[in-house]
Motif scaffolding. Structure first.
Motif, PDB file in Angstrom:
ATOM      1  N   PHE A   1      23.654  29.745  36.537  1.00 28.04           N
ATOM      2  CA  PHE A   1      23.922  28.267  36.427  1.00 28.04           C
ATOM      3  C   PHE A   1      22.797  27.305  35.924  1.00 28.04           C
ATOM      4  CE2 PHE A   1      27.974  29.403  38.304  1.00 28.04           C
ATOM      5  CZ  PHE A   1      29.006  28.769  37.803  1.00 28.04           C
ATOM      6  N   VAL A   2      21.588  27.510  36.893  1.00 31.37           N
ATOM      7  CA  VAL A   2      20.439  26.910  36.687  1.00 31.37           C
ATOM      8  C   VAL A   2      19.828  27.096  35.382  1.00 31.37           C
ATOM      9  CG1 VAL A   2      18.066  26.484  37.524  1.00 31.37           C
ATOM     10  CG2 VAL A   2      19.909  26.575  39.183  1.00 31.37           C
ATOM     11  N   GLN A   3      19.580  28.469  34.938  1.00 30.27           N
ATOM     12  CA  GLN A   3      18.889  28.841  33.547  1.00 30.27           C
ATOM     13  C   GLN A   3      19.405  28.339  32.625  1.00 30.27           C
ATOM     14  OE1 GLN A   3      17.987  32.874  33.901  1.00 30.27           O
ATOM     15  NE2 GLN A   3      16.866  32.810  36.091  1.00 30.27           N
ATOM     16  N   ASN A   4      21.046  28.394  32.647  1.00 29.69           N
ATOM     17  CA  ASN A   4      21.688  28.082  31.553  1.00 29.69           C
ATOM     18  C   ASN A   4      22.319  26.723  31.548  1.00 29.69           C
ATOM     19  OD1 ASN A   4      21.641  30.804  29.762  1.00 29.69           O
ATOM     20  ND2 ASN A   4      22.284  31.296  31.658  1.00 29.69           N
ATOM     21  N   ASP A   5      22.220  25.891  32.657  1.00 25.11           N
ATOM     22  CA  ASP A   5      22.679  24.676  32.906  1.00 25.11           C
ATOM     23  C   ASP A   5      24.355  24.752  32.437  1.00 25.11           C
ATOM     24  OD1 ASP A   5      23.031  22.070  33.182  1.00 25.11           O
ATOM     25  OD2 ASP A   5      22.714  21.352  31.224  1.00 25.11           O
ATOM     26  N   ALA A   6      25.225  25.644  33.210  1.00 21.85           N
ATOM     27  CA  ALA A   6      26.372  26.130  32.923  1.00 21.85           C
ATOM     28  C   ALA A   6      27.446  25.387  33.681  1.00 21.85           C
ATOM     29  CB  ALA A   6      26.533  27.756  33.429  1.00 21.85           C
ATOM     30  N   ARG A   7      28.522  25.158  32.944  1.00 22.80           N
ATOM     31  CA  ARG A   7      29.705  24.572  33.514  1.00 22.80           C
ATOM     32  C   ARG A   7      30.588  25.614  34.327  1.00 22.80           C
ATOM     33  NH1 ARG A   7      32.474  18.707  32.731  1.00 22.80           N
ATOM     34  NH2 ARG A   7      34.236  18.907  34.195  1.00 22.80           N
ATOM     35  N   ALA A   8      31.188  25.402  35.386  1.00 24.27           N
ATOM     36  CA  ALA A   8      32.167  26.346  35.955  1.00 24.27           C
ATOM     37  C   ALA A   8      33.756  26.004  35.868  1.00 24.27           C
ATOM     38  CB  ALA A   8      32.004  26.574  37.630  1.00 24.27           C
ATOM     39  N   LEU A   9      34.574  27.001  35.757  1.00 26.48           N
ATOM     40  CA  LEU A   9      35.862  26.727  35.630  1.00 26.48           C
ATOM     41  C   LEU A   9      36.509  28.008  36.597  1.00 26.48           C
ATOM     42  CD1 LEU A   9      34.788  26.816  32.328  1.00 26.48           C
ATOM     43  CD2 LEU A   9      36.727  25.477  32.039  1.00 26.48           C
ATOM     44  N   ALA A  10      37.790  27.447  37.268  1.00 20.14           N
ATOM     45  CA  ALA A  10      38.392  28.604  37.871  1.00 20.14           C
ATOM     46  C   ALA A  10      39.804  28.034  38.103  1.00 20.14           C
ATOM     47  CB  ALA A  10      37.867  28.249  39.382  1.00 20.14           C
ATOM     48  N   VAL A  11      40.576  29.072  38.629  1.00 16.13           N
ATOM     49  CA  VAL A  11      42.042  28.789  38.915  1.00 16.13           C
ATOM     50  C   VAL A  11      42.067  28.679  40.529  1.00 16.13           C
ATOM     51  CG1 VAL A  11      42.683  30.076  36.791  1.00 16.13           C
ATOM     52  CG2 VAL A  11      42.561  31.473  39.206  1.00 16.13           C
ATOM     53  N   GLY A  12      43.272  28.208  41.019  1.00 21.99           N
ATOM     54  CA  GLY A  12      43.470  28.256  42.277  1.00 21.99           C
ATOM     55  C   GLY A  12      44.592  29.216  42.413  1.00 21.99           C
ATOM     56  N   PRO A  13      45.000  29.344  44.019  1.00 20.25           N
ATOM     57  CA  PRO A  13      45.940  30.206  44.230  1.00 20.25           C
ATOM     58  C   PRO A  13      47.119  30.204  43.639  1.00 20.25           C
ATOM     59  CG  PRO A  13      45.485  28.583  46.249  1.00 20.25           C
ATOM     60  CD  PRO A  13      44.414  28.593  45.033  1.00 20.25           C
ATOM     61  N   ALA A  14      47.405  28.901  43.103  1.00 18.35           N
ATOM     62  CA  ALA A  14      48.880  28.576  42.503  1.00 18.35           C
ATOM     63  C   ALA A  14      48.928  29.487  40.991  1.00 18.35           C
ATOM     64  CB  ALA A  14      49.044  27.041  42.211  1.00 18.35           C
ATOM     65  N   ALA A  15      47.947  29.830  40.532  1.00 16.90           N
ATOM     66  CA  ALA A  15      47.899  30.548  39.377  1.00 16.90           C
ATOM     67  C   ALA A  15      48.329  32.003  39.670  1.00 16.90           C
ATOM     68  CB  ALA A  15      46.639  30.563  38.733  1.00 16.90           C
ATOM     69  N   TYR A  16      48.252  32.707  40.731  1.00 23.17           N
ATOM     70  CA  TYR A  16      48.538  33.872  40.982  1.00 23.17           C
ATOM     71  C   TYR A  16      49.916  33.941  41.444  1.00 23.17           C
ATOM     72  CZ  TYR A  16      44.010  35.876  40.051  1.00 23.17           C
ATOM     73  OH  TYR A  16      42.918  36.360  39.475  1.00 23.17           O
ATOM     74  N   THR A  17      50.574  32.862  41.999  1.00 22.66           N
ATOM     75  CA  THR A  17      52.071  32.868  42.531  1.00 22.66           C
ATOM     76  C   THR A  17      52.858  31.782  41.855  1.00 22.66           C
ATOM     77  OG1 THR A  17      51.429  31.117  44.186  1.00 22.66           O
ATOM     78  CG2 THR A  17      50.934  33.253  44.747  1.00 22.66           C
ATOM     79  N   THR A  18      52.679  31.119  41.083  1.00 22.60           N
ATOM     80  CA  THR A  18      53.479  30.330  40.451  1.00 22.60           C
ATOM     81  C   THR A  18      53.240  30.308  38.687  1.00 22.60           C
ATOM     82  OG1 THR A  18      52.193  28.141  39.973  1.00 22.60           O
ATOM     83  CG2 THR A  18      53.195  28.604  42.364  1.00 22.60           C
ATOM     84  N   TYR A  19      54.039  29.659  38.159  1.00 27.81           N
ATOM     85  CA  TYR A  19      54.191  29.538  36.710  1.00 27.81           C
ATOM     86  C   TYR A  19      53.317  28.655  36.177  1.00 27.81           C
ATOM     87  CZ  TYR A  19      57.251  25.643  37.102  1.00 27.81           C
ATOM     88  OH  TYR A  19      57.590  24.393  37.590  1.00 27.81           O
ATOM     89  N   SER A  20      52.781  27.674  36.994  1.00 23.71           N
ATOM     90  CA  SER A  20      52.340  26.445  36.656  1.00 23.71           C
ATOM     91  C   SER A  20      50.685  26.174  37.111  1.00 23.71           C
ATOM     92  CB  SER A  20      53.027  25.247  36.914  1.00 23.71           C
ATOM     93  OG  SER A  20      53.291  24.996  38.365  1.00 23.71           O
ATOM     94  N   GLY A  21      49.911  27.170  36.989  1.00 23.23           N
ATOM     95  CA  GLY A  21      48.664  27.338  37.437  1.00 23.23           C
ATOM     96  C   GLY A  21      47.906  26.374  36.468  1.00 23.23           C
ATOM     97  N   ALA A  22      46.674  25.750  36.841  1.00 27.26           N
ATOM     98  CA  ALA A  22      46.005  24.719  36.173  1.00 27.26           C
ATOM     99  C   ALA A  22      44.550  25.642  36.222  1.00 27.26           C
ATOM    100  CB  ALA A  22      45.853  23.502  36.814  1.00 27.26           C
ATOM    101  N   VAL A  23      43.860  25.194  34.985  1.00 21.77           N
ATOM    102  CA  VAL A  23      42.350  25.626  35.204  1.00 21.77           C
ATOM    103  C   VAL A  23      41.499  24.224  35.487  1.00 21.77           C
ATOM    104  CG1 VAL A  23      40.253  26.258  33.778  1.00 21.77           C
ATOM    105  CG2 VAL A  23      42.666  27.018  33.396  1.00 21.77           C
TER     106      VAL A  23
END
Length: 618
Positions: free
Chosen positions: A142-164
């Motif tokens: 993250f520091v060397q590449n000044d990166a931005r993170a994206l992730a899913v939450g638990p809803a992505a694994y158990t429902t049809y309407s998971g967000a990023v």
């Protein structure tokens, strides 16, 4: 444009060139090559394409949206979702798009910088915690590449309407205020998690413009002087007033402006407010302004002035932050007046819960309102959705303080139960969504349907696609949001609270959809569309690219037909009533909607007019 194709199952990546000017065009080509219309939306062979437009890294503002194109588990056809600011760091990937296929054995994080790809195991959970975990384990990246993170939450694994979920972090790993955003509509998080077992991404690298011409401030000014008679920054300031601060209204941002501007036309209680008189709606609007809007206004505009941007350098500072929580109209209305909660402070933890679970906030609001209404009218028992009381869901007998607190408490429990699949009813809803669940519940609970005189589907508002797909509308009383357009759930339609003959409405909706597709393909924020749309062709020419054409929208329409997910006539009475009540509100003489045939005629004529436009007819 350069695309990085990543197979997470084989842990391989390769670059390729795709003839495209932006992520929508690239995604259409990639999905067409793979004939993904034949595939289940959650097939590992169905790509999730993530990309940005050609104008990153230069002198333009609002051009750093990260665009997701995927086959939606909700609509069953291609869908587009976007989140703000992330392309400001993602442009360091040295490719304009990433296409993810295959399925990892374990929940996986993909780290991309300067064309290099790493894979790492991750323990998915609360979306914000997953991002913190990713940063802690890969801090050097993250520091060397000044990166931005994206992730899913638990809803992505158990429902049809998971967000990023994406949060921009400082070098110490702390979230930057306001720099959090969500690609949510249609379930891109679910496509990543269940389709590919991808729980997180981190993207960064050297920030360089794709095209050097876009860093030429004088060339950009010449375009704006010719088109507007003013320099670029002057036009930006004029065209983004609503989102920064509107002096006429004394507020700004979507939350601040919409409640003042739309007032009694905003949908309440799962759209039950469309059946109320204007006088009744005004009374509710006044309560909402005092209890829901005023606390935000006092803190954000009169006291702290906590305005930020989404993570890219931008003078609009549209992100209004209340005690650390970003406040937008759609997410707060979903956790507020739409579900019968008029207390702003009660909505804040509920929105935060939705975000941490990684749910589409708009869809979550529709789900809560639909299930609340089903319990209220007796179609469901509270315990069947894991709650201990009936919600207060009649706007005419609503106590704004006591009932708001009750509904907010029940909504939090309902969402927790939905994501954990704790009851048979909620498991059905989490797996299939409102449309199919409504049909199955009507069969299973036929006696209750007969006894109450209500059908499950009639308590929801959605546009139907094919046999099982659907999309719930954004929170406006607007027929265009349920009209037979090929992509709904965003603003690819005429979303104004207006009514007109179906042919005219189709034309206005098509023109708006094409314009919105251009903006998404360019990776430009909608809040900047006022200046961007009039000069988009000139900006493409500046960097030596062909401007986009209506072929983009035509491509999405053709895909929907191949996938068997074309728009279908309204199944829900409340969806039909959304159209007819506004027609009456606006004094339509030609369309009285006395019976179903009237609705069907309007829908068919709209669809025929749209298809003629899509095919290139006059």
């Amino acid at each position: 444009m350069e695309v990085l194709e990543i197979d997470v199952g084989k842990k391989r990546a390769q670059r390729r060139s795709v003839a495209a000017g932006g992520p929508l065009e690239a995604a259409l080509r990639i999905h067409s090559e793979r004939e993904t219309w034949r595939l289940d939306p959650l097939s590992p062979e169905c790509p999730v394409v993530i990309g940005y437009g050609p104008f990153v890294g230069g002198r333009l503002y609002g051009v750093h949206r990260l665009i997701f194109v995927f086959k939606s588990p909700q609509t069953k056809t291609l869908h587009v979702s976007a989140l703000g600011g992330a392309a400001y760091k993602a442009m360091g990937a040295s490719v304009q798009a990433i296409s993810i296929v295959g399925k990892a054995e374990r929940p996986t994080a993909i780290l991309v910088a300067a064309g290099r790809v790493e894979f790492a195991d991750v323990e998915p959970g609360d979306a914000y915690q997953t991002i913190k975990q990713l940063y802690a384990r890969h801090r050097d990246f993250f520091v060397q590449n000044d990166a931005r993170a994206l992730a899913v939450g638990p809803a992505a694994y158990t429902t049809y309407s998971g967000a990023v979920v994406s949060v921009d972090l400082s070098k110490t790993g702390e979230p930057k205020p306001g720099a959090e955003d969500f690609a949510a509509r249609g379930g891109p998080g679910t496509a990543l998690a269940q389709g590919h077992n991808v729980a997180a991404l981190a993207i960064g690298g050297p920030k360089t413009p794709l095209y050097r011409q876009i860093a030429d401030g004088e060339a950009i000014d010449r375009i704006f002087l010719q088109k507007f008679g003013k320099r670029y920054i002057e036009v930006v300031n004029e065209k983004t007033v609503k989102y920064r601060f509107d002096q006429k209204l004394g507020t700004g941002g979507t939350f601040g402006v919409n409640y003042v501007h739309y007032r009694d036309l905003l949908p309440l209680f799962g759209y039950k407010s469309i059946y109320m008189s204007r006088e009744e709606r005004i009374k509710h609007a006044d309560l909402i302004l005092e209890l829901f809007w005023r606390p935000f206004q006092r803190e954000v505009f009169e006291k702290s002035k906590s305005w930020y941007n989404c993570g890219e350098p931008c003078p609009v500072v549209c992100k209004k932050v209340w005690h650390g929580k970003k406040v937008d109209y759609e997410s707060f209305h979903a956790a507020g007046p739409f579900i019968g909660n008029y207390i702003f402070e009660e909505a804040v933890p509920l929105v935060d819960m939705v975000d941490r679970l990684g749910l589409d906030a708009i869809e979550a609001g529709h789900l809560i309102a639909w299930l609340f209404d089903a319990v209220y009218v007796g179609l469901l028992k509270p315990e069947e959705v894991g709650i201990d009381d009936k919600p207060a869901f009649d706007p005419r007998s609503f106590n704004p303080t006591e009932d708001s607190r009750r509904n907010a408490r029940l909504a939090a429990k309902l969402l927790e139960n939905l994501v954990n699949n704790t009851t048979e009813v909620l498991t059905l809803v989490a797996k299939h969504g409102i449309r199919r669940a409504a049909r199955e519940l009507e069969k299973k609970l036929r006696d209750r349907v007969l006894a109450t005189g209500h059908r499950f589907r009639d308590l929801a508002v959605y546009a139907a696609y094919g046999a099982e797909g659907y999309m719930t509308p954004n929170f406006y009383w607007a027929p265009g949001l349920v009209a037979p357009m090929y992509i709904q759930g965003r603003y690819w339609t005429n979303y104004n609270p207006t009514f007109m003959a179906p042919e005219d409405f189709a034309k206005s909706s098509y023109e708006r959809a094409v314009a919105e597709a251009y903006i998404d393909n360019a990776g430009i924020c909608r809040f900047h569309r006022g200046w961007a749309e009039p000069v988009l062709k000139e900006l493409y020419k500046l960097v030596g690219l062909d401007p986009p054409t209506p072929e983009i929208y035509r491509g999405f329409a053709q895909y929907a037909k191949l996938a068997g997910a074309e728009p279908m006539p309204w199944e829900s009475k409340r969806a039909r009533d959304l159209v007819s009540t506004l027609a009456r509100e606006l004094g339509s003489r030609e369309w009285s909607f006395q019976d179903y045939d009237d609705y069907y005629e309007w829908w068919i004529r709209f669809k025929e007019a749209l298809d003629k436009l899509v095919s290139g007819g006059a």
